[in-house]
Scaffold this motif. Structure first.
Motif, PDB file in Angstrom:
ATOM      1  N   CYS A  75     -15.786  23.131   8.084  1.00  0.00           N
ATOM      2  CA  CYS A  75     -14.399  22.701   7.880  1.00  0.00           C
ATOM      3  C   CYS A  75     -14.169  21.335   8.501  1.00  0.00           C
ATOM      4  CB  CYS A  75     -13.414  23.717   8.469  1.00  0.00           C
ATOM      5  SG  CYS A  75     -11.680  23.258   8.212  1.00  0.00           S
ATOM      6  N   GLY A  76     -14.078  20.316   7.653  1.00  0.00           N
ATOM      7  CA  GLY A  76     -13.874  18.969   8.143  1.00  0.00           C
ATOM      8  C   GLY A  76     -12.550  18.792   8.861  1.00  0.00           C
ATOM      9  N   SER A  77     -11.498  19.433   8.384  1.00  0.00           N
ATOM     10  CA  SER A  77     -10.179  19.282   9.001  1.00  0.00           C
ATOM     11  C   SER A  77     -10.186  19.766  10.442  1.00  0.00           C
ATOM     12  CB  SER A  77      -9.125  20.054   8.199  1.00  0.00           C
ATOM     13  OG  SER A  77      -8.937  19.488   6.921  1.00  0.00           O
ATOM     14  N   THR A  78     -10.737  20.941  10.675  1.00  0.00           N
ATOM     15  CA  THR A  78     -10.792  21.483  12.030  1.00  0.00           C
ATOM     16  C   THR A  78     -11.669  20.624  12.920  1.00  0.00           C
ATOM     17  OG1 THR A  78     -10.502  23.719  11.138  1.00  0.00           O
ATOM     18  CG2 THR A  78     -11.317  23.544  13.388  1.00  0.00           C
ATOM     19  N   ALA A  79     -12.764  20.124  12.375  1.00  0.00           N
ATOM     20  CA  ALA A  79     -13.665  19.279  13.159  1.00  0.00           C
ATOM     21  C   ALA A  79     -12.982  17.984  13.574  1.00  0.00           C
ATOM     22  CB  ALA A  79     -14.928  18.973  12.360  1.00  0.00           C
ATOM     23  N   MET A  80     -12.144  17.406  12.705  1.00  0.00           N
ATOM     24  CA  MET A  80     -11.481  16.160  13.066  1.00  0.00           C
ATOM     25  C   MET A  80     -10.407  16.403  14.124  1.00  0.00           C
ATOM     26  SD  MET A  80     -11.617  12.985  12.871  1.00  0.00           S
ATOM     27  CE  MET A  80     -12.916  12.968  11.620  1.00  0.00           C
ATOM     28  N   ARG A 344     -15.111  19.769  -1.849  1.00  0.00           N
ATOM     29  CA  ARG A 344     -14.272  19.629  -0.652  1.00  0.00           C
ATOM     30  C   ARG A 344     -14.964  18.759   0.381  1.00  0.00           C
ATOM     31  NH1 ARG A 344     -14.671  23.031   3.748  1.00  0.00           N
ATOM     32  NH2 ARG A 344     -15.443  24.752   2.468  1.00  0.00           N
ATOM     33  N   ARG A 345     -16.236  18.981   0.606  1.00  0.00           N
ATOM     34  CA  ARG A 345     -16.980  18.176   1.560  1.00  0.00           C
ATOM     35  C   ARG A 345     -17.142  16.734   1.061  1.00  0.00           C
ATOM     36  NH1 ARG A 345     -18.868  23.455   2.024  1.00  0.00           N
ATOM     37  NH2 ARG A 345     -19.227  24.190   4.170  1.00  0.00           N
ATOM     38  N   PHE A 346     -17.275  16.575  -0.257  1.00  0.00           N
ATOM     39  CA  PHE A 346     -17.327  15.225  -0.825  1.00  0.00           C
ATOM     40  C   PHE A 346     -16.052  14.465  -0.464  1.00  0.00           C
ATOM     41  CE2 PHE A 346     -15.877  12.502  -4.325  1.00  0.00           C
ATOM     42  CZ  PHE A 346     -16.889  11.563  -4.359  1.00  0.00           C
ATOM     43  N   ARG A 347     -14.902  15.090  -0.656  1.00  0.00           N
ATOM     44  CA  ARG A 347     -13.634  14.423  -0.339  1.00  0.00           C
ATOM     45  C   ARG A 347     -13.515  14.156   1.161  1.00  0.00           C
ATOM     46  NH1 ARG A 347      -9.972  17.789  -0.896  1.00  0.00           N
ATOM     47  NH2 ARG A 347     -10.940  19.596  -1.897  1.00  0.00           N
ATOM     48  N   ASP A 348     -13.906  15.128   1.962  1.00  0.00           N
ATOM     49  CA  ASP A 348     -13.834  14.946   3.415  1.00  0.00           C
ATOM     50  C   ASP A 348     -14.748  13.817   3.895  1.00  0.00           C
ATOM     51  OD1 ASP A 348     -12.024  17.019   3.580  1.00  0.00           O
ATOM     52  OD2 ASP A 348     -13.438  18.477   4.412  1.00  0.00           O
ATOM     53  N   SER A 349     -15.872  13.652   3.222  1.00  0.00           N
ATOM     54  CA  SER A 349     -16.854  12.653   3.671  1.00  0.00           C
ATOM     55  C   SER A 349     -16.338  11.226   3.541  1.00  0.00           C
ATOM     56  CB  SER A 349     -18.155  12.785   2.863  1.00  0.00           C
ATOM     57  OG  SER A 349     -17.990  12.277   1.543  1.00  0.00           O
ATOM     58  N   LEU A 350     -15.350  10.998   2.695  1.00  0.00           N
ATOM     59  CA  LEU A 350     -14.875   9.647   2.438  1.00  0.00           C
ATOM     60  C   LEU A 350     -13.972   9.113   3.546  1.00  0.00           C
ATOM     61  CD1 LEU A 350     -13.998  10.019  -1.367  1.00  0.00           C
ATOM     62  CD2 LEU A 350     -16.112   9.153  -0.345  1.00  0.00           C
ATOM     63  N   ALA A 351     -13.502   9.997   4.412  1.00  0.00           N
ATOM     64  CA  ALA A 351     -12.511   9.584   5.412  1.00  0.00           C
ATOM     65  C   ALA A 351     -13.111   8.752   6.533  1.00  0.00           C
ATOM     66  CB  ALA A 351     -11.821  10.820   5.992  1.00  0.00           C
ATOM     67  N   ALA A 352     -14.318   9.096   6.981  1.00  0.00           N
ATOM     68  CA  ALA A 352     -14.857   8.480   8.195  1.00  0.00           C
ATOM     69  C   ALA A 352     -15.010   6.977   8.067  1.00  0.00           C
ATOM     70  CB  ALA A 352     -16.194   9.112   8.558  1.00  0.00           C
TER      71      ALA A 352
END
Length: 376
Positions: A75-80, A344-352
């Motif tokens: 879960c990228g959201s929780t990790a951030m 979902r992980r693809f979308r999360d990966s673009l934030a960093a």
């Protein structure tokens, strides 16, 4: 992890039993992952970096990186949210009062950074928000923050402003969530990291006691560069590595399990797909090794430690974007189905890559450091 094995087991249990099952719903709804954060708090992970004398685990940055990496894999959201909490704690552990440090150490307090501003955008080192003397022993803060992870959900914020009276460029403050004049100025409906509540916040003649100052007046940029920024950059890289690990695992499962019946072969037996997978795996392993080397450089006090810190987020963020895109291509139409979690992980990966300091800003910092020039 250097902390005890019981904590490691607790992390596996929280990730597997709470965070992973909730991840898809957090993404779909955009809701803050309260259940996941509460589970991490109960298991001792909000206090991972806190001193044992206050009830914390006394963990290292390497321990925090492992925690973020594990959570980010599901879960990228929780990790951030966890990443930003640890970045705030890196400052609060040095300067906050004993009650705050105890609350953090015992899992009763979630914090975060509030640096980026509407007026200076991703240039976090140049706040335009002000601090002025109020009545008695108080200070009034006025700011428009553009992106604050856990906005409206954190118990406190490590808040930046222009210096109160000193010559320095920035001063940091510990702002409790209940402070008069503090507000969340909107909601977050983003492409990725949809549950991290990265919303704008305002300080409208926000009242804090003068004792809320973290460090000395004008020292905020030094504190950010010494504590908050290295923690954030390293853990942001850990976030990207965790995402990549889960993406490459999903790609491997797909290639090994999908068959071309007319050839009686799996996709993993096709040279083109096999080569593409190998290239992505090498990117993942390279970023993971770079992160490990950065942690090793910090632990050993190597001369190149700060250079590695400035490089590591850019290395991992760019690799994560490339790996995520490559996995989407490798898995084809299957990757577009939400139940696999790849899109979902693809979308999360673009934030960093666009989180301040951005990849472009970090490349400039690295160039400056390489030539012996001031970072700012």
């Amino acid at each position: 992890m250097s902390v005890d094995s019981a904590l490691c087991s607790a992390l596996d249990e929280v990730v597997g039993n709470v965070i992973e099952p909730a991840a898809a719903a957090v993404d779909a709804s955009g809701d803050f992952p309260r259940e996941s954060i509460d589970a991490l708090a109960k298991a001792g992970f909000l206090g991972l970096l806190s001193a044992p004398e206050f009830g914390g685990s006394g963990g290292t940055l390497g321990d925090a990186a492992e925690a973020v990496r594990s959570v980010a894999s599901v879960c990228g959201s929780t990790a951030m949210v966890l990443t930003m909490h640890y970045a705030a704690v890196s400052v609060l552990e040095r300067f906050a009062d004993d009650d705050t440090r105890t609350a953090i150490a015992t899992g009763m307090h979630l914090s975060t950074l509030a640096f980026s501003e509407v007026g200076s955008r991703s240039h976090f080192w140049a706040p335009v928000g002000t601090a002025v003397r109020g009545d008695g022993d108080t200070v009034l803060l006025d700011s428009r923050k553009s992106w604050v992870t856990s906005a409206g959900h954190a118990d406190s914020y490590v808040w930046s402003s222009r210096a109160l009276e000193a010559e320095g460029p920035m001063t940091l403050w510990h702002v409790p969530a209940a402070a008069e004049g503090l507000g969340v100025a909107g909601s977050f409906d983003g492409l990725g990291l949809r549950g991290n509540s990265s919303a704008p916040m305002t300080a409208d003649r926000l009242v804090v006691p003068a004792s809320a100052m973290l460090g000395t007046d004008g020292q905020g940029l030094d504190l950010a560069l010494e504590s908050a920024l290295p923690t954030f950059l390293v853990l942001n890289a850990a976030f990207s590595v965790g995402l990549m690990r889960s993406l490459i695992a999903a790609a491997g499962t797909h290639l090994a399990g999908s068959r071309l019946e007319h050839l009686d072969q799996s996709l993993a037996e096709q040279p083109e797909q096999r080569r593409a997978y190998a290239r992505l795996l090498t990117l993942v392993d390279g970023a993971a090794l770079f992160l490990d080397d950065t942690l090793g450089a910090l632990a050993a006090g190597r001369a190149d430690a700060m250079l590695r810190v400035l490089q590591v987020k850019a290395v991992a963020a760019e690799a994560a974007s490339e790996v995520a895109d490559g996995v989407m291509r490798l898995c084809g139409g299957s990757a577009f189905r939400k139940e696999l979690g790849i899109e979902r992980r693809f979308r999360d990966s673009l934030a960093a890559r666009v989180m301040a300091p951005t990849t472009e800003a970090l490349h400039d910092f690295v160039g400056r450091a390489a030539f012996g020039q001031p970072l700012l």
